[in-house]
Scaffold this active site. Sequence first.
Site, PDB file in Angstrom:
ATOM      1  CB  CYS A 154       0.372  -0.503  -1.740  1.00  0.00           C
ATOM      2  SG  CYS A 154       1.657  -1.301  -0.776  1.00  0.00           S
TER       3      CYS A 154
ATOM      4  CB  CYS B 189      -0.332  -3.200   0.895  1.00  0.00           C
ATOM      5  SG  CYS B 189       0.717  -1.768   0.980  1.00  0.00           S
ATOM      6  CG  ASP B 190      -3.624  -4.026  -1.267  1.00  0.00           C
ATOM      7  OD1 ASP B 190      -3.701  -4.256  -0.047  1.00  0.00           O
ATOM      8  OD2 ASP B 190      -3.829  -2.903  -1.753  1.00  0.00           O
TER       9      ASP B 190
END
Length: 327
Positions: free
Chosen positions: A137, A140-141
């Site tokens: 992701c 997200c990261d």
Amino acid sequence: MTNPDMIYETIILGSGPAGLTAAIYAARSRCCPLLIHGIQPGGQLTTTTAVDNFPGFPEGVDGPDLMDKMRRQAERFGTQFIQGEVTRIDFKERPFRLWMGDEIYRCLSLIIATGASPKLLDLGNEEALYGRGVSVCATCDGFFYRDREVIVVGGGDTAMEEAVFLTRFASKVTVVHRRNSLRATPVLAERALTNKAISFKWDSVVTEILADASGVTGIRMKNIRTAEESEIPCDGVFIAIGHQPNTELFAGQLEMDDDGYLLTRNGTETNIPGVFAAGDVQDNQFRQAVTAAGTGCMAAIQAERFLDDLPYDPNLSCQKGVCRTKV
Ligand code: NAP
């Protein structure tokens, strides 16, 4: 603690757009739903930033924000939410029984909206390297890869979106794709192909993720046309090679296709009367938030019609006052 005498009219498994839309409709029709979700409620949209194609949001909407709004809407009409993992289901007789730890939940109708999970490359160390260089992701990261070099694996829409997104942070983004053309839709493919910060390694598969004690240090890859092997040093590997439906729990009881997607007919009906499936768990083709929400709506309406034909039972959750609309 659950009331062992109580029978839910409808239990919904999953809290993505399919599950939450089913909950909104079921609660409004007095099906008194109980929605069971996992540790990270909200489904795949909670790992997305801007959702530009959900109708009604001309400026786009943040994925987690959209899911929060749907959840509050479902709560307003009386949906009950619990977190936990259903480990076993018995569809042999109605009420159906669902086991969560030692507790058993019973229901007359079930809407399955368990979604799909990102596929991995099966290289052996991917899961061990989650949080230490391997990610599924970018939204997200990606932030953690400022001025670092990253690899994105895959040639679909997700891979292209992630590659473009990562150029905001990373000093170098390399897409490794197993063919020499992209699967991604033209608009997303074009966006990535014309982005000067992204380079492509075609006809190539990742054969190993290299790591030391602190995390990912690179990948080894193989060109499948020339059989040539090479290594690329990198700090992060973003795997974007599609998804796998979350259907293990239903193996042997519900009909699935060869890839494990639940088979539905006449809308959202499965092979067991009273069991409906909505969203990515039964959709290998469209996989959009709006189509998931649409099938969630269909499942709730079909569950309601199914319940209408059953005899009255004083142990039903609505008779026991479970369903309360917040006004
Ligand atoms: P996808 O379309 O299934 O693409 C998966 C990609 O990974 C393909 O390029 C595939 O290669 C490659 N791949 C699969 N298994 C692999 C393996 N074991 N090793 C190496 N490569 C592998 O999945 P997706 O990109 O996640 O998209 C899923 C759906 O969501 C699509 O319908 C897509 O349109 C939609 N989506 C839409 C948006 C948007 O509209 N903004 C964004 C993201 C996703 P091949 O090409 O050789 O098969």
